[in-house]
Design a protein around this motif. Structure first.
Motif, PDB file in Angstrom:
ATOM      1  N   VAL A   1       0.606  -1.673   0.059  1.00 23.22           N
ATOM      2  CA  VAL A   1      -0.213  -0.158  -0.013  1.00 23.22           C
ATOM      3  C   VAL A   1       1.223   1.454   0.229  1.00 23.22           C
ATOM      4  N   PRO A   2       0.640   2.038  -0.806  1.00 18.13           N
ATOM      5  CA  PRO A   2       1.365   3.573  -1.078  1.00 18.13           C
ATOM      6  C   PRO A   2       1.489   4.248   0.336  1.00 18.13           C
ATOM      7  N   THR A   3       2.744   4.590   1.088  1.00 17.05           N
ATOM      8  CA  THR A   3       2.702   5.506   1.926  1.00 17.05           C
ATOM      9  C   THR A   3       2.129   7.233   1.775  1.00 17.05           C
ATOM     10  N   ALA A   4       2.821   7.563   0.226  1.00 14.60           N
ATOM     11  CA  ALA A   4       2.288   8.846   0.231  1.00 14.60           C
ATOM     12  C   ALA A   4       2.053   8.802  -1.043  1.00 14.60           C
ATOM     13  N   TYR A   5       1.371  10.070  -1.532  1.00 16.66           N
ATOM     14  CA  TYR A   5       1.687  10.287  -2.824  1.00 16.66           C
ATOM     15  C   TYR A   5       1.749  11.727  -3.137  1.00 16.66           C
ATOM     16  N   SER A   6       2.606  12.592  -4.181  1.00 12.84           N
ATOM     17  CA  SER A   6       2.642  13.893  -5.254  1.00 12.84           C
ATOM     18  C   SER A   6       1.428  14.528  -4.691  1.00 12.84           C
ATOM     19  N   THR A   7       1.222  15.270  -4.373  1.00 17.36           N
ATOM     20  CA  THR A   7      -0.637  16.554  -4.709  1.00 17.36           C
ATOM     21  C   THR A   7      -0.871  15.893  -6.239  1.00 17.36           C
ATOM     22  N   ALA A   8      -0.314  15.958  -7.768  1.00 19.00           N
ATOM     23  CA  ALA A   8      -0.238  15.690  -7.998  1.00 19.00           C
ATOM     24  C   ALA A   8      -0.765  13.837  -9.221  1.00 19.00           C
ATOM     25  N   LYS A   9      -0.022  13.203  -7.529  1.00 21.52           N
ATOM     26  CA  LYS A   9      -0.042  11.660  -7.996  1.00 21.52           C
ATOM     27  C   LYS A   9       0.955  10.856  -8.835  1.00 21.52           C
ATOM     28  N   ASP A  10       1.469  12.123  -9.741  1.00 24.15           N
ATOM     29  CA  ASP A  10       2.384  11.363 -10.253  1.00 24.15           C
ATOM     30  C   ASP A  10       3.623  10.965  -9.756  1.00 24.15           C
ATOM     31  N   TRP A  11       4.201  10.404  -8.123  1.00 24.69           N
ATOM     32  CA  TRP A  11       4.801  10.167  -7.754  1.00 24.69           C
ATOM     33  C   TRP A  11       4.183   9.255  -6.764  1.00 24.69           C
ATOM     34  N   ILE A  12       4.607   8.448  -6.507  1.00 25.35           N
ATOM     35  CA  ILE A  12       4.140   7.475  -5.439  1.00 25.35           C
ATOM     36  C   ILE A  12       5.252   6.512  -4.427  1.00 25.35           C
ATOM     37  N   HIS A  13       5.279   7.320  -3.334  1.00 23.20           N
ATOM     38  CA  HIS A  13       6.141   6.637  -2.332  1.00 23.20           C
ATOM     39  C   HIS A  13       5.600   5.157  -1.193  1.00 23.20           C
ATOM     40  N   VAL A  14       6.793   4.395  -1.656  1.00 26.77           N
ATOM     41  CA  VAL A  14       6.630   2.647  -1.228  1.00 26.77           C
ATOM     42  C   VAL A  14       8.087   2.710  -0.173  1.00 26.77           C
ATOM     43  N   THR A  15       7.662   2.692   1.646  1.00 26.55           N
ATOM     44  CA  THR A  15       9.154   2.742   2.183  1.00 26.55           C
ATOM     45  C   THR A  15       8.962   0.754   1.805  1.00 26.55           C
ATOM     46  N   LEU A  16      10.237  -0.006   1.813  1.00 26.00           N
ATOM     47  CA  LEU A  16      10.271  -1.157   2.070  1.00 26.00           C
ATOM     48  C   LEU A  16      11.511  -1.589   2.128  1.00 26.00           C
ATOM     49  N   PRO A  17      11.630  -2.697   2.590  1.00 23.62           N
ATOM     50  CA  PRO A  17      13.221  -3.358   3.056  1.00 23.62           C
ATOM     51  C   PRO A  17      13.845  -3.929   1.634  1.00 23.62           C
ATOM     52  N   VAL A  18      14.852  -4.277   1.576  1.00 24.92           N
ATOM     53  CA  VAL A  18      15.576  -4.074  -0.056  1.00 24.92           C
ATOM     54  C   VAL A  18      15.399  -6.167  -0.521  1.00 24.92           C
TER      55      VAL A  18
END
Length: 621
Positions: A115-132
């Motif tokens: 599940v994404p942790t965050a988005y940019s305002t335009a949702k053109d960047w999706i962030h996910v924090t994951l182990p290697v």
């Protein structure tokens, strides 16, 4: 003002869940990108499986071509829309991804329990924090720890894959293959005055006899001060008129943060009326960057914040009382070092520009004194970051970047990163991005020439390397329309010299220049001097901010993205630099010539002329 990682992006809903099952996809995986490690790096062991990475997924923007069209229209003085900069909402609407792109990427993540942790305002960047270990399965790759020649370490891979159906929907994912290091464009600092024993003539530093008595009275090549800048570039006597509507900013990385007490000492000596700037400038901390604090003993030992001090003092020394904003960006998420990865593996450059674009407003001029060899980053990363800069320009802000301090390339490093070790000049990034204004450096005063200082060994026994204003042509970006004619002429006039060592059709830089050798500044309570395009860039930013001040006071809009105006009109308000060259890679490098050249650009500022050409008025006019 402190901005944590949770504030960087919109709607951080739930924590990312690591997957325990094999990756799923509705199409076969295929390699999306390969990018060999740069020569200065060596591969060590496999990355720790539990090392967390804040993965940034760049979703394809739906209509960047239209945004670029708007950018050039509002930046072209010959266009009816000149100065009609876009709003934050306008930009978001143009670059937001299609529903199809988002749906397919979400499907891929959800199938794998992410599940994404965050988005940019335009949702053109999706962030996910994951182990290697999870990222390796998700991208069908293998991460290692890489060590730079200077000892710094990062966790990276040299290639990664995606399900084939996602290739058209994802531009890049970082940090994966990028080895960008955000190196400060400043060189050796010295306690001032510079050693009496140094023979300036050896390094070509001796100033020719100056014809202008005012310049001769205040300009000294061994320590160049705000009084010299004001006289040389003709801002002396100008009083700001629109400080409530105008602002300037500068960026900091690598733990840098400006020290207020040092800036106060500098201004007390060189610009007393501006002393309040040392107390009043705004400090924005992004993603756990360094705060507004004095130097710690460890920072003093490391020499931290010389760059940040130079930036704020160069700006405050010439542009009082325009409000100043300092951005200090750290890694994201909070980094916990271990024996394998003692330094942060994240990409603060991208964090900064994405933070900026999520704001409704920001300063009309922002300077950055950092860069790295273009080939340290994959083209996909450089392209996408450059597109982020285009969004900033479309909203009416002039982004200035240093051209670098190694001429056409550092000695001993001028080879390609394609596995063939081809001899080549080394262009810099972001200096080669077509949507920013790149600033080179000059020295001396009448006339100014290309900033150059040969290597020498001082009385302290320390050998200092060559320093030359950064110079060159991008291998990633073609020469944009606003400079195609001058670049073509310059290349033609070289008559084949250096053929094969550079991209003749590339975006040429710098665009403009200013003084960049032996700036007077204060650090750790002591006066010294420091050199680099790290000096010329904030100085130029300060001067252009004064142009904006005069424009706003005249009822005009600020300059915004500068280059179309500079190449069509603004060049008439610059002093052409015709002496010196971009020494590097064991050769003289690109020469300064009449008109635009690939080492000083179009020239150095003449403030009253720039105001006049931009349609503003000075108080006495």
């Amino acid at each position: 003002m402190v901005v944590g990682i949770a504030s960087l992006f919109v709607s951080a809903l739930v924590a990312t869940q690591a997957i325990a099952t094999p990756i799923k996809a509705r199409s076969p995986y295929a390699v999306k990108e390969k990018h060999l490690k740069p020569r200065a790096w060596r591969k060590l062991d496999k990355a720790p499986r539990d090392h967390l990475i804040n993965l940034q997924i760049a979703v394809k923007q739906s209509n960047f071509e239209q945004l670029e069209k708007h950018l050039y229209e509002v930046s072209d003085p010959a266009h009816p829309r000149y100065g009609d900069h876009l709003s934050a909402d306008d930009v978001t609407e143009l670059i937001k991804p299609t529903d199809d792109s988002l749906d397919q990427i979400h499907e891929w993540l959800e199938e794998n329990g992410i599940v994404p942790t965050a988005y940019s305002t335009a949702k053109d960047w999706i962030h996910v924090t994951l182990p290697v270990e999870t990222i390796e399965r998700l991208l069908d790759t293998e991460y290692h720890t890489f060590e730079h020649a200077d000892g710094g370490r990062v966790v990276r891979t040299e290639g990664w894959s995606l399900p084939r159906h996602l290739h058209a929907h994802i531009d890049t994912i970082q940090p994966t293959t990028s080895f960008f290091r955000a190196r400060a464009a400043s060189v050796d600092s010295f306690v001032s005055p510079i050693w009496e024993a140094q023979d300036f003539s050896i390094n070509g530093l001796a100033e020719k006899k100056m014809n202008d008595p005012e310049i001769a009275k205040v300009c000294n090549v061994s320590s160049v001060t705000p009084e010299c800048f004001k006289t040389l570039y003709k801002t002396k006597g100008y009083k700001t008129q629109a400080a409530d509507k105008n602002a300037i900013g500068f960026t900091n990385y690598l733990g840098e943060h400006p020290i207020r007490s040092d800036t106060e000492q500098f201004l007390q000596k060189y610009n007393p009326e501006a002393v309040s700037s040392a107390r009043d400038f705004k400090q924005i901390v992004i993603a756990n960057g360094p705060g507004d604090q004095p130097l710690t003993p460890a920072e003093t030992e490391e020499g931290t914040s010389k760059e940040a001090n130079l930036d704020v003092q160069a700006i405050a020394g010439i542009s009082y009382s325009t409000p100043i904003t300092s951005y200090s960006t750290g890694g994201s998420p909070p980094f916990i070092p271990d024996i394998n990865t003692p330094t942060n593996t994240n990409e603060p450059y991208l964090v900064w520009v994405n933070y900026l674009l999520d704001q409704k407003s920001f300063p009309q001029v922002i300077t950055t004194s950092y860069g790295d060899d273009e080939q340290t980053v994959p083209k996909s990363y450089a392209t996408r970051v450059c597109q982020q800069f285009a969004q900033v320009g479309a909203r009416g802000t002039s982004l200035l970047f240093s051209s670098g301090d190694n001429g056409v390339g550092r000695y001993g490093t001028c080879v390609s990163n394609d596995g063939k070790n081809t001899t080549m000049f080394l262009p810099s990034f972001p200096a080669g991005c077509p949507y920013v204004t790149t600033v080179g450096a000059t020295k001396n005063f009448q006339p100014e020439v290309v900033a150059y200082r040969a290597a020498f060994t001082g009385p302290d026994g320390v050998t200092r390397g060559n320093y030359t204003s950064g110079s060159g042509f991008s291998n990633y970006f073609e020469a944009p329309g606003y400079q195609k004619e001058v670049v073509s002429k310059y290349v033609s006039d070289l008559k084949g010299k250096y053929d094969g060592l550079y991209n003749k059709k590339g975006r040429g830089y710098p665009d403009i220049s200013a003084q960049g050798l032996y700036f007077a500044y204060f650090w750790n309570g002591t006066e010294g001097v420091i050199s680099g395009t790290s000096a010329s860039c904030p100085l130029t930013g300060g001067i252009l901010s004064l142009v904006n001040d005069a424009l706003i006071a005249s009822g005009k809009r600020p300059l915004g993205f500068l280059n179309p105006w500079l190449y069509s009109v603004g060049y008439k308000g610059l002093t052409d630099i015709t002496e010196g060259s971009g020494v590097g890679c064991g050769v003289d490098g690109f020469p300064a010539t009449k008109g635009w050249d690939a080492v000083t650009g179009l020239g150095t500022p003449i403030f009253p002329e720039l105001v006049k050409l931009a349609g503003g008025k000075l108080p006495h006019q």
